[in-house]
Design a protein around this motif. Structure first.
Motif, mmCIF file in Angstrom:
data_model
loop_
_atom_site.group_PDB
_atom_site.id
_atom_site.type_symbol
_atom_site.label_atom_id
_atom_site.label_comp_id
_atom_site.label_asym_id
_atom_site.label_seq_id
_atom_site.Cartn_x
_atom_site.Cartn_y
_atom_site.Cartn_z
ATOM 1 N N MET A 1 0.913 -1.226 -0.015
ATOM 2 C CA MET A 1 0.154 -0.039 -0.009
ATOM 3 C C MET A 1 0.920 1.247 -0.113
ATOM 4 S SD MET A 1 -3.541 0.871 2.362
ATOM 5 C CE MET A 1 -2.855 0.455 3.702
ATOM 6 N N SER A 2 0.394 2.258 -0.724
ATOM 7 C CA SER A 2 1.401 3.533 -0.803
ATOM 8 C C SER A 2 1.346 4.204 0.480
ATOM 9 C CB SER A 2 0.847 4.294 -2.101
ATOM 10 O OG SER A 2 -0.510 4.704 -1.675
ATOM 11 N N PRO A 3 2.369 4.993 0.669
ATOM 12 C CA PRO A 3 2.314 5.897 1.922
ATOM 13 C C PRO A 3 1.076 7.091 2.059
ATOM 14 C CG PRO A 3 4.336 5.475 0.954
ATOM 15 C CD PRO A 3 3.377 5.151 -0.156
ATOM 16 N N PRO A 4 0.784 7.652 0.715
ATOM 17 C CA PRO A 4 -0.643 8.577 1.047
ATOM 18 C C PRO A 4 -1.637 7.450 1.570
ATOM 19 C CG PRO A 4 0.606 8.940 -1.065
ATOM 20 C CD PRO A 4 1.169 7.637 -0.420
ATOM 21 N N LYS A 5 -1.817 6.534 0.853
ATOM 22 C CA LYS A 5 -3.029 5.747 1.253
ATOM 23 C C LYS A 5 -3.145 5.441 2.760
ATOM 24 C CE LYS A 5 -5.884 2.439 -1.321
ATOM 25 N NZ LYS A 5 -5.828 1.322 -2.175
ATOM 26 N N THR B 1 -1.330 7.149 5.083
ATOM 27 C CA THR B 1 -1.758 8.077 5.687
ATOM 28 C C THR B 1 -3.216 8.587 6.057
ATOM 29 O OG1 THR B 1 0.368 9.059 5.218
ATOM 30 C CG2 THR B 1 -1.193 10.770 5.976
ATOM 31 N N VAL B 2 -4.008 8.482 4.950
ATOM 32 C CA VAL B 2 -5.353 8.558 4.893
ATOM 33 C C VAL B 2 -6.232 7.483 5.909
ATOM 34 C CG1 VAL B 2 -7.522 8.535 3.519
ATOM 35 C CG2 VAL B 2 -5.665 9.715 2.650
ATOM 36 N N VAL B 3 -5.699 6.272 5.670
ATOM 37 C CA VAL B 3 -6.337 5.175 6.408
ATOM 38 C C VAL B 3 -6.058 5.549 7.994
ATOM 39 C CG1 VAL B 3 -6.139 2.992 6.917
ATOM 40 C CG2 VAL B 3 -6.416 3.360 4.761
ATOM 41 N N ALA B 4 -4.763 5.829 8.319
ATOM 42 C CA ALA B 4 -4.396 6.102 9.752
ATOM 43 C C ALA B 4 -5.377 7.422 10.262
ATOM 44 C CB ALA B 4 -2.901 6.363 10.097
ATOM 45 N N ALA B 5 -5.334 8.416 9.341
ATOM 46 C CA ALA B 5 -6.272 9.530 9.957
ATOM 47 C C ALA B 5 -7.507 9.263 10.217
ATOM 48 C CB ALA B 5 -5.934 10.812 9.045
ATOM 49 N N LEU B 6 -8.271 8.565 9.193
ATOM 50 C CA LEU B 6 -9.416 8.318 9.535
ATOM 51 C C LEU B 6 -9.864 7.403 10.597
ATOM 52 C CD1 LEU B 6 -10.779 7.406 5.752
ATOM 53 C CD2 LEU B 6 -11.590 9.294 7.249
ATOM 54 N N ILE B 7 -8.739 6.251 11.113
ATOM 55 C CA ILE B 7 -8.820 5.477 12.229
ATOM 56 C C ILE B 7 -8.813 6.470 13.385
ATOM 57 C CG2 ILE B 7 -7.756 3.650 13.740
ATOM 58 C CD1 ILE B 7 -7.342 2.283 10.825
ATOM 59 N N VAL B 8 -7.820 7.378 13.384
ATOM 60 C CA VAL B 8 -7.582 8.153 14.692
ATOM 61 C C VAL B 8 -8.915 9.047 14.802
ATOM 62 C CG1 VAL B 8 -6.367 10.107 15.654
ATOM 63 C CG2 VAL B 8 -5.108 7.874 14.506
ATOM 64 N N ALA C 1 -12.690 0.344 4.487
ATOM 65 C CA ALA C 1 -13.047 0.057 3.230
ATOM 66 C C ALA C 1 -11.884 0.425 2.065
ATOM 67 C CB ALA C 1 -14.462 0.676 2.937
ATOM 68 N N ILE C 2 -11.180 1.355 2.559
ATOM 69 C CA ILE C 2 -10.094 1.916 1.794
ATOM 70 C C ILE C 2 -8.957 0.818 1.918
ATOM 71 C CG2 ILE C 2 -8.167 3.710 1.605
ATOM 72 C CD1 ILE C 2 -10.470 5.750 2.319
ATOM 73 N N PHE C 3 -8.549 0.379 3.167
ATOM 74 C CA PHE C 3 -7.629 -0.353 3.305
ATOM 75 C C PHE C 3 -7.930 -1.692 2.699
ATOM 76 C CE2 PHE C 3 -5.443 -3.863 5.691
ATOM 77 C CZ PHE C 3 -4.292 -3.703 5.572
ATOM 78 N N PHE C 4 -8.803 -2.392 2.499
ATOM 79 C CA PHE C 4 -9.310 -3.593 1.979
ATOM 80 C C PHE C 4 -9.601 -3.380 0.437
ATOM 81 C CE2 PHE C 4 -10.070 -4.861 6.209
ATOM 82 C CZ PHE C 4 -8.868 -6.091 6.284
ATOM 83 N N SER C 5 -9.694 -2.065 0.052
ATOM 84 C CA SER C 5 -9.949 -1.939 -1.364
ATOM 85 C C SER C 5 -8.710 -2.031 -2.332
ATOM 86 C CB SER C 5 -10.844 -0.765 -1.860
ATOM 87 O OG SER C 5 -12.078 -1.049 -1.272
#
Length: 146
Positions: free
Chosen positions: A1-5, A7-14, A56-60
């Motif tokens: 998985m790419s670093p920007p993706k 970052t988005v996943v981590a930000a959404l989880i937090v 959803a972003i992580f598993f897509s």
């Protein structure tokens, strides 16, 4: 998985965890039922929605599936049912015409108070005139008799 993706996943989880935490604190700390209702319906719904969107972003990202529909279906179901449930709960409390004092922790009625309230509701009110008291049902005198 790419670093920007990531970052988005981590930000959404937090962000989701923060909203869930704030909703839970609101549920525990707010004074009565109607204000406690906002904790799980507003903040927690958005928090769980952000966590599901992160999932959803992580598993897509895998090549086998283009979009993860499981999380999106749960998200849709959550956003439809949570406000409807909160509305029905609030409507039920308002229908019972429970005073705000009775809904706070300090004014929680005991079993004896509940029995007395049921006996009072079961007794018909005496007619106050030719209309049987129906005309004055919404004024202050009618509210005191209930």
């Amino acid at each position: 998985m790419s670093p920007p993706k990531e970052t988005v996943v981590a930000a959404l989880i937090v962000l989701g965890a923060l909203f869930v935490f704030l909703g839970s604190v609101g549920l525990a700390r707010l004074p009565d039922f109607l204000t406690r209702l906002h904790g799980p319906t507003k903040a927690t719904t958005i928090g769980v929605g952000a966590i599901l969107l992160a999932s959803a972003i992580f598993f897509s990202g895998s090549e086998s599936t283009a979009v993860s529909l499981h999380e999106l279906a749960i998200l849709l179901f959550l956003f439809i049912t949570a406000p409807i449930t909160a509305h029905l709960l609030a409507k039920a409390v308002l229908h019972r015409q429970v005073r705000r004092d009775d809904l706070t922790d300090g004014g929680t009625p005991t079993a004896d108070d509940a029995d007395a309230a049921e006996r009072q509701v079961a007794q018909p009110s005496s007619p106050r005139g030719p209309d049987g008291g129906r005309e004055r049902a919404n004024d202050e005198a009618g509210q005191q008799d209930r």
